[in-house]
Design an enzyme around this catalytic site. Structure first.
Site, PDB file in Angstrom:
ATOM      1  N   LYS A 131       6.434  -1.862 -16.545  1.00 16.77           N
ATOM      2  CA  LYS A 131       7.625  -1.103 -16.203  1.00 16.77           C
ATOM      3  C   LYS A 131       8.886  -1.963 -16.303  1.00 16.77           C
ATOM      4  CE  LYS A 131       5.168   1.858 -12.893  1.00 16.77           C
ATOM      5  NZ  LYS A 131       4.879   3.069 -13.669  1.00 16.77           N
ATOM      6  N   GLN A 163       8.992   0.093  -8.834  1.00 14.65           N
ATOM      7  CA  GLN A 163      10.228   0.714  -9.339  1.00 14.65           C
ATOM      8  C   GLN A 163      11.467  -0.064  -8.929  1.00 14.65           C
ATOM      9  OE1 GLN A 163       9.995   2.901 -11.505  1.00 14.65           O
ATOM     10  NE2 GLN A 163       7.945   3.735 -11.191  1.00 14.65           N
ATOM     11  N   ASP A 200       5.538  -1.737  -2.199  1.00 16.64           N
ATOM     12  CA  ASP A 200       5.325  -1.348  -3.600  1.00 16.64           C
ATOM     13  C   ASP A 200       6.690  -1.447  -4.279  1.00 16.64           C
ATOM     14  OD1 ASP A 200       5.126  -0.099  -6.013  1.00 16.64           O
ATOM     15  OD2 ASP A 200       4.353   1.803  -5.240  1.00 16.64           O
ATOM     16  N   HIS A 258       3.748   6.458  -3.991  1.00 13.03           N
ATOM     17  CA  HIS A 258       2.955   6.724  -5.186  1.00 13.03           C
ATOM     18  C   HIS A 258       1.488   6.687  -4.733  1.00 13.03           C
ATOM     19  CE1 HIS A 258       0.985   5.648  -9.008  1.00 13.03           C
ATOM     20  NE2 HIS A 258       2.074   6.041  -9.642  1.00 13.03           N
ATOM     21  N   CYS A 301       2.264  11.327  -9.730  1.00 15.84           N
ATOM     22  CA  CYS A 301       1.418  10.521  -8.849  1.00 15.84           C
ATOM     23  C   CYS A 301       1.987  10.456  -7.437  1.00 15.84           C
ATOM     24  CB  CYS A 301       1.218   9.105  -9.394  1.00 15.84           C
ATOM     25  SG  CYS A 301       0.449   9.066 -10.986  1.00 15.84           S
TER      26      CYS A 301
END
Lengths: 120, 383
Positions: free
Chosen positions: B204, B181, B178, B111, B341
């Site tokens: 999220k 997600q 990261d 991202h 993104c």
């Protein structure tokens, strides 16, 4: 489904003035990198008027229909009048108002045409 | 998993029709318990944290720190390694500014938030996960930045193996994951991963917007310079010098998003009650159902593997993703269109843009059926 009525889809599937113009004396290209819409314009100008015009490129239905309809409209138009066209005229051609996220799609062809003829 | 009644927004009708929310990868809906908890702060104990002697300030501080403990337990960490930020993006910028790495390797899946900071502040080399890591990494690589789950292809990266390989090449290289997600969608154990930093977002994972989390190894957090200076992060200030607080508070300058953090705590409670194994299982079922149903839409192609998290970026022949999203919107089916993104990844795949449908705990097979019906309608319209 006002935005995707028959007329717009027809211009998308069968774009008018699509392709290249052998006698073109000005060209321009505009692109929206975030969605990949891309319009290339080729114009033959004579006596401060658009004698002929073609467009090529790719984009969403709104973008391509707008390009197709605009090229029909500007053929034979004076450059000074073309410079006066705005979102309002594009929306009138498309027969609908646009949500903010789609304005850029519809305006890209107009921006390309105006950029091409500016200063001619 | 039948939790739809917990999510007030799912009862909403627009133009007389219910909504089909398929953009949880962008942000999740919020359960009543999270909204109530935020409300509780604003109606019962609104006060700043860490400074009041009085009851409500102590309540606010206690709830704020309880949320930190909940987040820590949720990812198998300890509370003093949990830093609250504004977003995953801010967590990653904190690292880029505080660590000042010279050479960084980031994967092509990233991202923009785990890509642009490194590109702008360091020398960035890009790793294509189909190639061996040592083709891009050297013993001078300071940071290896990797997403745990792609927000486009849904691929679940083998973080533990990647950590082992990276540390094998250069034990000093720090690994930044990261997990924006990953943490919302599957069990995550940062101790098991073995990485050095993990970033994710509240919004999220059923929590409010405006709160991010940065987990870091205690020793590294102690050695690092603060990212922001000011109130809340100091223990002593003199005219000529300042002594900072210990981590994590050293990195939390200014009044934090107190209600947001407390709300995140409630979101963690909610997910813990569901059980992250069940959350993952629910998504696995939706993923295999979607893959089966996608075959019923002519000209549809999705990017990425079959085993994945609950997100599908796809294209349709002769139809631009913007048109897909706009026409689905007519039936209140909400998907995203664009490059999500992740422009370098789209360029790498040779696709300008995709439409994207994503799932979460409240997503049902009926939602996927509605999507398929909508896509078939589009297919007919454009053929």
């Amino acid at each position: 489904m006002d935005l995707y009525r028959e007329e717009i889809l027809d211009h998308y599937k069968h774009p008018r003035n699509f392709g290249h113009l052998s006698g073109a004396n000005i060209t321009s290209e505009e692109m929206n990198p975030s969605c990949g819409d891309r319009v290339m314009i080729e114009i033959a100008v004579s006596d401060q008027e658009i004698a002929d015009i073609r467009f090529s490129g790719q984009g969403c239905a709104i973008n391509q229909a707008s390009a197709s309809m605009l090229t029909e409209k500007v053929k034979g138009m004076k450059i000074s009048d073309i410079m006066k066209l705005t979102l309002y005229d594009v929306e009138k051609l498309l027969g609908t108002t646009l949500t903010p996220s789609r304005v850029k799609c519809a305006l890209l062809p107009l921006e390309a045409i105006q950029k091409a003829v500016y200063g001619q | 998993m039948n939790v739809r009644a917990d999510f007030p927004q799912l009862t909403r009708f627009i133009n007389g029709k219910p909504i089909v929310y398929l953009d949880s990868t962008a942000t999740s809906l919020k359960p009543r318990s999270v909204i109530d908890k935020i409300n509780e702060y604003y109606t019962q104990y609104t006060a700043n944290v860490f400074r009041g002697i009085y009851t409500t300030s102590e309540e606010a501080t206690s709830e704020y720190e309880k949320a930190r403990e909940k987040v820590a337990t949720f990812i198998h960490a300890t509370p003093h390694e949990i830093v609250f930020t504004r977003s995953t993006t801010e967590s990653l910028n904190l690292l880029a500014y505080s660590l000042h790495p010279k050479e960084v390797v980031a994967s092509i899946l990233e991202h923009h938030s785990n890509f642009v900071p490194w590109q702008q502040l360091s020398y960035l080399t890009v790793w294509d996960p189909e190639k061996p890591i040592d083709s891009v990494m050297t013993n001078k690589t300071d940071i290896f930045a990797i997403t745990a789950v792609s927000n486009v292809t849904g691929i679940i990266m083998p973080i533990k193996d990647i950590v082992r390989t990276v540390k094998g090449i250069n034990p000093k290289c720090l690994i930044v994951v990261d997990a924006a997600q990953a943490v919302p969608h599957m069990p995550v154990d940062v101790a098991d991963w073995g990485a050095d930093f993990v970033a994710f977002s509240s919004h999220k994972m059923l929590g409010p917007t405006g709160v991010g989390v940065l987990w870091g190894r205690r020793q590294l957090l102690e050695e690092m310079k603060p990212f922001n200076y000011g109130g809340e992060m100091i223990s002593e200030v003199h005219v000529d010098r300042t002594v900072f607080k210990e981590p994590p508070h050293k990195f939390e300058a200014g009044t934090p998003h107190i209600a947001g953090v407390i709300g995140l705590g409630a979101a963690v409670d909610y997910l813990t009650k569901l059980g992250m194994d069940n959350v993952r299982k629910h998504e696995e079922e939706l993923v295999s159902y979607a893959i089966k149903k996608f075959k019923e839409v002519r000209g549809l192609r999705f990017v990425g593997p079959d085993i994945r998290s609950g997100v599908f970026a796809f294209t349709m022949e002769k139809v631009h993703p913007h048109d897909i999203a706009q026409i689905l919107n007519e039936d209140n089916i909400f998907v995203r269109a664009g490059n999500h993104c992740a422009m370098p990844l789209h360029e790498h795949l040779g696709i300008v843009a995709t439409a994207r449908a994503s799932f979460y705990v409240y997503t049902t097979k009926e939602d996927i059926d509605a999507l398929i019906l909508g896509l078939q309608k589009i297919q007919k319209l454009f053929s």
